[in-house]
Design a protein around this motif. Structure first.
Motif, short mmCIF file in Angstrom:
data_model
loop_
_atom_site.label_atom_id
_atom_site.label_comp_id
_atom_site.label_asym_id
_atom_site.label_seq_id
_atom_site.Cartn_x
_atom_site.Cartn_y
_atom_site.Cartn_z
N ASP A 264 -0.62 7.20 80.04
CA ASP A 264 -1.37 6.99 78.79
C ASP A 264 -1.69 8.31 78.11
OD1 ASP A 264 -1.26 4.32 79.43
OD2 ASP A 264 -3.35 4.16 80.07
N ARG B 87 1.40 9.77 76.38
CA ARG B 87 1.75 9.06 75.15
C ARG B 87 0.80 9.43 74.01
NH1 ARG B 87 2.17 2.91 76.71
NH2 ARG B 87 2.31 2.70 74.44
N GLN B 88 -0.46 9.63 74.33
CA GLN B 88 -1.42 10.03 73.30
C GLN B 88 -1.14 11.43 72.78
OE1 GLN B 88 -5.21 9.13 75.34
NE2 GLN B 88 -5.62 7.74 73.65
N TYR C 175 -1.64 -6.05 72.23
CA TYR C 175 -1.96 -4.99 73.19
C TYR C 175 -1.03 -3.80 73.00
CZ TYR C 175 -2.73 -2.62 77.66
OH TYR C 175 -3.01 -1.67 78.62
N ARG C 176 -1.51 -2.79 72.29
CA ARG C 176 -0.89 -1.47 72.17
C ARG C 176 0.33 -1.38 71.25
NH1 ARG C 176 -1.23 1.78 77.95
NH2 ARG C 176 -3.50 1.93 78.01
N SER D 206 0.07 0.80 68.19
CA SER D 206 0.10 2.26 68.32
C SER D 206 1.50 2.81 68.14
CB SER D 206 -0.42 2.68 69.71
OG SER D 206 -1.77 2.33 69.86
N GLN D 207 2.51 2.01 68.50
CA GLN D 207 3.90 2.46 68.41
C GLN D 207 4.57 2.01 67.13
OE1 GLN D 207 4.49 2.15 73.15
NE2 GLN D 207 5.15 0.42 71.97
N PRO E 28 -5.31 -0.66 70.27
CA PRO E 28 -4.38 0.48 70.34
C PRO E 28 -4.44 1.18 71.68
CG PRO E 28 -6.35 1.07 69.09
CD PRO E 28 -6.47 -0.38 69.42
N LEU E 29 -3.45 2.04 71.89
CA LEU E 29 -3.40 2.83 73.12
C LEU E 29 -4.64 3.70 73.22
CD1 LEU E 29 -1.90 4.14 75.56
CD2 LEU E 29 -0.87 5.71 73.90
N GLN E 30 -5.29 3.64 74.38
CA GLN E 30 -6.47 4.46 74.61
C GLN E 30 -6.63 4.65 76.10
OE1 GLN E 30 -10.08 3.14 72.70
NE2 GLN E 30 -11.38 4.44 73.95
N GLU F 83 5.73 -2.85 76.18
CA GLU F 83 4.77 -2.18 77.04
C GLU F 83 5.15 -2.27 78.52
OE1 GLU F 83 1.60 0.36 77.27
OE2 GLU F 83 2.44 -0.50 75.45
#
Length: 325
Positions: free
Chosen positions: A90, A93-94, A136-137, A140-141, A162-164, A191
């Protein structure tokens, strides 16, 4: 279990090959190299296939570049022999430059429409009202997905997560949001490929949502013609983003073992024909009986017919599963 066919448009080759996807692959390769050079990074070695549980000793080597990958003899899934901790995945990716995915906005509108149609069609087939959905996420992409969902989802209520990076296993926030919003459906798009423990993610969702919730899973398909012909040379094979490439058989078993009912499986990939055409038209001295001449002589109509055939036989490089708790 139903196996529907989705007649999506073939993308232009520039949307799947080009400068942005190449920069993204380079960024992920660099992140993986830095992680492997970090003496403090936590890695977990796998002893079994993450899909069917087959002993890794009975698998075949798929690739040794960047990370060792195996192909399961039991279910045909492809997986990395070791994985980083979820919080490391994670965090990396951030830290991507400007948190920018390889494609965004209008480039992916047709993909967003296909996902929304998928939910609507499944809702009609199961006669289950899916008025609230948790993404789910994926947002973000795919920065354009949130806007597309609000414009095109026919008054469906969406919650975007989002991704966190957070809890030790990476799913603390997911549990909290699932409990608070109790969605009728959960979308987990692109994912499953990149999680350290896919079974844990599936169990987390099933154990937290109400009975009858529909979970939409979109992931890469190891049975796809793209991987069968190109193997680890496929431009879709990006270690760190690709830690788990499930086969249809393997993911179906994983879903059932995780306590889900499998409603439908499909392989609505659009890229196989386009990527393989580009490969055979550019690779010098590349010759595979039948396929070399097929792609070098293929018209757009022939490529579309091939893609439909791959979907019908569950042999595209992307697959979708609709599961129910």
């Amino acid at each position: 279990m139903q196996t529907p066919v989705f007649l999506d448009h073939l993308p232009d080759i520039s949307t799947v090959t080009g400068r942005k996807p190449e920069l993204y692959r380079l960024a992920r390769n660099r992140a993986l190299t830095d992680l492997q050079l970090d003496d403090n990074a936590a890695w977990h070695s796998r002893s079994t296939c993450p899909a069917c549980g087959e002993d890794i000793a009975r698998s075949r080597i798929f690739s040794r570049n960047f990370l060792p990958f195996h192909r399961c003899q039991g279910c045909n899934s492809i997986y990395s022999a070791k994985v980083p901790a979820q919080q490391e995945l994670d965090r990396l990716r951030q830290e991507l430059p400007a948190a920018s995915p390889p494609d965004s906005g209008e480039d992916r509108e047709f993909e967003f429409i296909s996902l929304l149609n998928w939910i609507s069609l499944t809702e009609a087939r199961t006669e289950t009202r899916l008025e609230t959905v948790l993404d789910y996420r994926f947002c973000s992409q795919a920065p354009g997905f949130e806007d597309a969902a609000s414009r095109l989802s026919h008054k469906r209520s969406w919650r975007f997560l989002p991704l966190q990076a957070g809890a030790e296993d990476g799913y603390g926030q997911l549990r909290q949001v699932l409990r608070e919003h109790a969605p009728k459906a959960v979308l987990v798009q692109a994912e499953m490929d990149r999680v350290a423990d896919p079974a844990l993610l599936l169990r987390t969702i099933r154990e937290t949502v109400a009975k009858g919730t529909v979970v939409f899973i979109g992931t890469s398909c190891a049975d796809g013609l793209e991987y069968e012909i190109l193997g680890a040379d496929s431009p879709s094979f990006i270690p760190l983003d690709r830690l788990n490439l499930f086969s249809v058989k393997g993911f179906e078993q994983l879903a059932r073992d995780s306590g889900y009912t499998v409603l439908e499986a499909s392989t609505p990939g659009r890229r196989d024909a386009v990527l393989l055409e580009q490969h055979f038209n550019s690779a010098e001295n590349e010759h595979i009986p039948f396929w070399s001449s097929f792609f070098r002589e293929a018209s757009k109509d022939r490529l579309r017919d091939l893609q439909i055939l791959l979907q019908r036989s569950l042999k595209s490089g992307v697959m979708r599963f609709a599961l129910q708790t």
